[in-house]
Write a protein that holds these residues in place. Structure first.
Motif, PDB file in Angstrom:
ATOM      1  N   SER A 179      -8.305  -5.673   7.958  1.00 14.52           N
ATOM      2  CA  SER A 179      -8.163  -7.081   7.598  1.00 14.52           C
ATOM      3  C   SER A 179      -9.248  -7.233   6.393  1.00 14.52           C
ATOM      4  CB  SER A 179      -8.538  -7.832   8.812  1.00 14.52           C
ATOM      5  OG  SER A 179      -7.674  -7.297   9.868  1.00 14.52           O
ATOM      6  N   ALA A 180     -10.351  -6.974   6.205  1.00 14.17           N
ATOM      7  CA  ALA A 180     -11.304  -7.142   5.275  1.00 14.17           C
ATOM      8  C   ALA A 180     -10.938  -6.509   4.149  1.00 14.17           C
ATOM      9  CB  ALA A 180     -12.696  -6.650   5.556  1.00 14.17           C
ATOM     10  N   GLY A 181     -10.401  -5.284   4.320  1.00  9.77           N
ATOM     11  CA  GLY A 181      -9.928  -4.617   2.977  1.00  9.77           C
ATOM     12  C   GLY A 181      -8.811  -5.144   2.283  1.00  9.77           C
ATOM     13  N   GLY A 208       1.659 -13.901   5.579  1.00 12.52           N
ATOM     14  CA  GLY A 208       1.774 -12.773   6.749  1.00 12.52           C
ATOM     15  C   GLY A 208       0.941 -11.427   6.549  1.00 12.52           C
ATOM     16  N   ALA A 209       0.087 -11.363   5.171  1.00 13.92           N
ATOM     17  CA  ALA A 209      -0.561  -9.860   5.065  1.00 13.92           C
ATOM     18  C   ALA A 209      -1.773  -9.953   6.216  1.00 13.92           C
ATOM     19  CB  ALA A 209      -0.980 -10.166   3.861  1.00 13.92           C
ATOM     20  N   MET A 210      -2.132 -11.126   6.802  1.00 13.75           N
ATOM     21  CA  MET A 210      -3.184 -11.000   7.830  1.00 13.75           C
ATOM     22  C   MET A 210      -2.511 -11.109   9.358  1.00 13.75           C
ATOM     23  SD  MET A 210      -5.966 -10.387   6.738  1.00 13.75           S
ATOM     24  CE  MET A 210      -7.106 -10.709   5.244  1.00 13.75           C
ATOM     25  N   ALA A 211      -1.323 -11.667   9.500  1.00 14.15           N
ATOM     26  CA  ALA A 211      -0.624 -11.911  10.700  1.00 14.15           C
ATOM     27  C   ALA A 211      -0.151 -10.404  11.202  1.00 14.15           C
ATOM     28  CB  ALA A 211       0.606 -12.832  10.488  1.00 14.15           C
ATOM     29  N   ILE A 212       0.076  -9.542  10.297  1.00 18.13           N
ATOM     30  CA  ILE A 212       0.757  -8.272  10.967  1.00 18.13           C
ATOM     31  C   ILE A 212      -0.470  -7.387  11.783  1.00 18.13           C
ATOM     32  CG2 ILE A 212       0.143  -7.175   8.483  1.00 18.13           C
ATOM     33  CD1 ILE A 212       3.021  -6.335  10.705  1.00 18.13           C
ATOM     34  N   PHE A 213      -1.676  -7.781  11.249  1.00 21.07           N
ATOM     35  CA  PHE A 213      -2.681  -7.176  11.973  1.00 21.07           C
ATOM     36  C   PHE A 213      -2.959  -7.708  13.224  1.00 21.07           C
ATOM     37  CE2 PHE A 213      -4.023  -6.628   7.513  1.00 21.07           C
ATOM     38  CZ  PHE A 213      -3.447  -5.249   7.233  1.00 21.07           C
ATOM     39  N   GLY A 214      -2.776  -8.979  13.411  1.00 17.82           N
ATOM     40  CA  GLY A 214      -2.908  -9.543  14.892  1.00 17.82           C
ATOM     41  C   GLY A 214      -1.908  -9.114  15.718  1.00 17.82           C
ATOM     42  N   SER A 215      -0.692  -8.422  15.149  1.00 14.90           N
ATOM     43  CA  SER A 215       0.365  -8.046  15.942  1.00 14.90           C
ATOM     44  C   SER A 215       0.380  -6.775  16.723  1.00 14.90           C
ATOM     45  CB  SER A 215       1.713  -8.104  15.102  1.00 14.90           C
ATOM     46  OG  SER A 215       1.700  -6.973  14.277  1.00 14.90           O
ATOM     47  N   TYR A 216      -0.751  -6.009  15.885  1.00 15.49           N
ATOM     48  CA  TYR A 216      -1.268  -4.714  16.458  1.00 15.49           C
ATOM     49  C   TYR A 216      -2.454  -4.969  17.180  1.00 15.49           C
ATOM     50  CZ  TYR A 216       1.738  -3.005  12.845  1.00 15.49           C
ATOM     51  OH  TYR A 216       2.786  -2.366  11.838  1.00 15.49           O
ATOM     52  N   ALA A 220     -11.411  -0.888  -3.687  1.00 13.43           N
ATOM     53  CA  ALA A 220     -11.044  -2.256  -3.179  1.00 13.43           C
ATOM     54  C   ALA A 220      -9.587  -2.636  -3.426  1.00 13.43           C
ATOM     55  CB  ALA A 220     -11.990  -3.013  -4.419  1.00 13.43           C
ATOM     56  N   ALA A 221      -9.245  -2.052  -4.678  1.00 17.48           N
ATOM     57  CA  ALA A 221      -7.593  -2.455  -5.015  1.00 17.48           C
ATOM     58  C   ALA A 221      -6.713  -1.581  -3.920  1.00 17.48           C
ATOM     59  CB  ALA A 221      -7.344  -1.903  -6.258  1.00 17.48           C
ATOM     60  N   PHE A 222      -7.076  -0.242  -3.598  1.00 18.42           N
ATOM     61  CA  PHE A 222      -5.956   0.486  -2.919  1.00 18.42           C
ATOM     62  C   PHE A 222      -6.175  -0.122  -1.359  1.00 18.42           C
ATOM     63  CE2 PHE A 222      -4.539   4.560  -1.137  1.00 18.42           C
ATOM     64  CZ  PHE A 222      -3.351   4.696  -1.468  1.00 18.42           C
ATOM     65  N   SER A 223      -7.149  -0.615  -0.899  1.00 17.18           N
ATOM     66  CA  SER A 223      -7.198  -1.160   0.477  1.00 17.18           C
ATOM     67  C   SER A 223      -6.344  -2.015   0.547  1.00 17.18           C
ATOM     68  CB  SER A 223      -8.527  -1.434   0.698  1.00 17.18           C
ATOM     69  OG  SER A 223      -9.033  -2.434  -0.157  1.00 17.18           O
ATOM     70  N   THR A 224      -6.070  -3.046  -0.342  1.00 10.49           N
ATOM     71  CA  THR A 224      -5.178  -4.329  -0.650  1.00 10.49           C
ATOM     72  C   THR A 224      -3.831  -3.614  -0.537  1.00 10.49           C
ATOM     73  OG1 THR A 224      -6.920  -5.709  -1.403  1.00 10.49           O
ATOM     74  CG2 THR A 224      -4.324  -6.217  -1.495  1.00 10.49           C
ATOM     75  N   VAL A 225      -3.538  -2.827  -1.214  1.00 10.96           N
ATOM     76  CA  VAL A 225      -2.248  -2.111  -1.215  1.00 10.96           C
ATOM     77  C   VAL A 225      -1.778  -1.445  -0.158  1.00 10.96           C
ATOM     78  CG1 VAL A 225      -1.065  -0.048  -2.408  1.00 10.96           C
ATOM     79  CG2 VAL A 225      -2.443  -1.612  -3.816  1.00 10.96           C
ATOM     80  N   ILE A 226      -2.428  -0.762   0.473  1.00 12.86           N
ATOM     81  CA  ILE A 226      -2.141  -0.082   1.854  1.00 12.86           C
ATOM     82  C   ILE A 226      -1.809  -1.295   2.871  1.00 12.86           C
ATOM     83  CG2 ILE A 226      -3.118   1.180   3.858  1.00 12.86           C
ATOM     84  CD1 ILE A 226      -4.793   2.980   1.828  1.00 12.86           C
ATOM     85  N   ALA A 227      -2.617  -2.381   2.804  1.00 10.35           N
ATOM     86  CA  ALA A 227      -2.633  -3.388   3.911  1.00 10.35           C
ATOM     87  C   ALA A 227      -1.245  -4.033   3.765  1.00 10.35           C
ATOM     88  CB  ALA A 227      -3.734  -4.391   3.672  1.00 10.35           C
ATOM     89  N   VAL A 228      -1.085  -4.397   2.369  1.00  8.81           N
ATOM     90  CA  VAL A 228       0.414  -5.054   2.338  1.00  8.81           C
ATOM     91  C   VAL A 228       1.387  -4.279   2.309  1.00  8.81           C
ATOM     92  CG1 VAL A 228       1.558  -6.511   0.661  1.00  8.81           C
ATOM     93  CG2 VAL A 228      -0.729  -6.741   0.763  1.00  8.81           C
ATOM     94  N   PHE A 229       1.592  -2.981   1.930  1.00 13.35           N
ATOM     95  CA  PHE A 229       2.490  -1.793   2.099  1.00 13.35           C
ATOM     96  C   PHE A 229       2.741  -1.926   3.589  1.00 13.35           C
ATOM     97  CE2 PHE A 229       2.515   1.289  -1.741  1.00 13.35           C
ATOM     98  CZ  PHE A 229       2.994  -0.055  -2.504  1.00 13.35           C
ATOM     99  N   GLU A 230       1.904  -1.717   4.391  1.00 17.60           N
ATOM    100  CA  GLU A 230       2.028  -1.694   5.943  1.00 17.60           C
ATOM    101  C   GLU A 230       2.783  -3.205   6.529  1.00 17.60           C
ATOM    102  OE1 GLU A 230       2.141  -0.919  10.000  1.00 17.60           O
ATOM    103  OE2 GLU A 230       1.859   0.575   8.076  1.00 17.60           O
ATOM    104  N   ASN A 231       2.634  -4.319   5.944  1.00 17.32           N
ATOM    105  CA  ASN A 231       3.346  -5.341   5.939  1.00 17.32           C
ATOM    106  C   ASN A 231       4.780  -5.491   5.925  1.00 17.32           C
ATOM    107  OD1 ASN A 231       3.908  -8.030   6.939  1.00 17.32           O
ATOM    108  ND2 ASN A 231       2.459  -9.164   5.317  1.00 17.32           N
TER     109      ASN A 231
END
Length: 452
Positions: free
Chosen positions: A17-19, A236-244, A319-330
């Motif tokens: 989430s922080a990433g 919803g980039a953060m909502a997806i992590f709540g769902s897990y 820093a960039a890739f952590s956001t990419v992974i998070a949004v790709f997962e969403n």
């Protein structure tokens, strides 16, 4: 359809989430905005508004995700009453994630490209004109932009295709721990540079004179903007992590923890940038010129600059890739539910789709440089960034907020019940009136300020 996955650990959830929240824009924007708005004066207002605005809305995104156990595109349908249309925002949120990655993959590619350039010594012996020429040459090269954009997309999809725990969580935990170690090492090095102490004073000491020159009202607005947009809320980039997430901890408490991690990295980035700039008598600029011209000039001038430059851009790449992974997962999770496909098929489909959608931005500074959608000197990236940052994020956050506070939506009682499950900071009843009436007004004001 695959069974829904869950996080293997609380640490994985917090770091992922922080990433997602940290991002490269936050890392280069926070230090500059802080320095230009009175240093510690700005930081104080930023922390106040982070608690008053960013954290509550973040807890609502988490709550919608955890209560529904669905991706953002389906979460509203699981919680809304029959006949309601809140779920339409789920499709807009998915569009926002695609739009964000249409330009973010190119910018992330620049970070990987510069890490590689420092690693092979491309900046060694370069003067200021040479450093600027490297940046200009990168932008003008279709091959470089498409290659590194493609590398980012392929790596991100490969990570997500391995699953939540085996891919996304495992890689992000390693990368974020590496990021935190790198930023501490770089910050200590920056503070030890001769003359770096002046940069620290400029950056962090409260300077009411400088703040008054800018205008206290402008400082407050800047702090509101930074505190709200730093958490990447609204699509919803953060909502997806709540769902897990499991029910062991309260969501307001988890939102506070994510905000603390995000703020720590942002403040530490300034401890790298300002001491280095002041030590070498360079005026710290804002935006891409700070990262790709000013700081490479500094690294090219210092002893061991090749090493320190490589470490800095490795940090920026993380820093960039952590956001990419998070949004790709969403995106992948949304498409899995929307089209009833498994993770592998969704990953493969999005590998092709994201590459094609990212091409206009990657070519926007060279083959498509004649397209200036927002006026002379602008590029396709500027339009895409405007749509996401100034339209989709604030308006999407407003939708999440209204959904969680209005009786015509999910309602404050349901939000509070979900958010308060587990150990940690509880959402108080008195927050209802503030969240229902005051917070929407603040978000509308930020939206209007960003558009006008």
């Amino acid at each position: 359809m695959e069974q829904r996955e869950t996080f293997g650990s609380r640490l994985g959830f917090l770091l992922l989430s922080a990433g997602c929240a940290i991002g490269i824009g936050n890392v280069w924007r926070f230090p500059y905005v802080t320095g230009q708005n009175g240093g510690g004066v700005f930081v104080l207002f930023y922390l106040i508004f982070l608690a008053l605005m960013g954290v509550p809305v973040l807890s609502m995104e988490f709550s919608v995700g955890r209560a529904s156990h669905k991706s953002p595109v389906k979460a509203y349908q699981a919680l809304e009453r029959p006949g309601q249309k809140w779920h339409l925002h789920g499709y807009i949120a998915l569009f926002g994630n695609y739009m964000l990655m249409m330009y973010y993959t190119t910018v992330a590619g620049w970070m990987f490209n510069y890490f590689y350039k420092f690693l092979i010594g491309a900046f060694s012996g370069q003067d200021a004109e040479g450093v600027q020429g490297v940046f200009g040459g990168m932008l003008a090269s279709p091959g470089q932009n498409v290659l590194w954009m493609g590398i980012v997309i392929v790596l991100g999809i490969l990570v997500c295709a391995q699953g939540l725990q085996n891919g996304v969580e495992r890689i992000t935990k390693c990368m974020m721990m590496g990021l935190l170690c790198l930023i501490i090492v770089l910050a200590v090095h920056g503070m030890m540079l001769p003359g770096g102490s002046e940069g620290l004073k400029f950056y962090l000491l409260p300077d009411f004179k400088r703040a008054s020159e800018v205008g206290i009202g402008n400082v407050i607005v800047a702090a509101m903007n930074q505190s709200f947009f730093t958490l990447s809320l609204g699509i919803g980039a953060m909502a997806i992590f709540g769902s897990y997430l499991d029910k062991k901890n309260t969501l307001l408490g988890e939102a506070v923890n994510v905000g603390i991690l995000d703020t720590f990295v942002a403040i530490m980035a300034g401890l790298i940038i300002f001491p280095a700039c002041f030590a070498f008598g360079v005026n710290p600029d804002s935006g891409p010129s700070l990262i790709f011209i000013t700081l490479p000039n500094v690294f090219a001038s210092m002893a061991g600059g090749r090493i320190w430059g490589s470490l800095f851009f490795l940090f920026m790449a993380f820093a960039a890739f952590s956001t990419v992974i998070a949004v790709f997962e969403n995106i992948i999770a949304c498409d899995m539910e929307l089209f009833h496909m498994d993770r592998k098929k969704s990953s493969l489909m999005n590998l092709v789709l994201l590459f094609v959608l990212s091409l206009p931005c990657a070519l926007g500074y060279n083959l498509l440089s004649g397209i200036e959608p927002m006026g002379t000197g602008t590029a396709i990236l500027d339009l895409e960034d405007f749509i996401v940052s100034n339209l989709l994020l604030p308006l999407g956050s407003l939708v999440y907020l209204l959904f969680c506070t209005w009786k015509l939506g999910w309602g404050y009682e349901n939000y509070q019940k979900e958010a308060n499950q587990g150990a940690g900071i509880k959402t108080p009843k008195w927050m209802r009136a503030y969240a229902k009436y005051v917070l929407p007004l603040l978000i509308v004001l930020l939206f209007l300020q960003g558009v006008l």
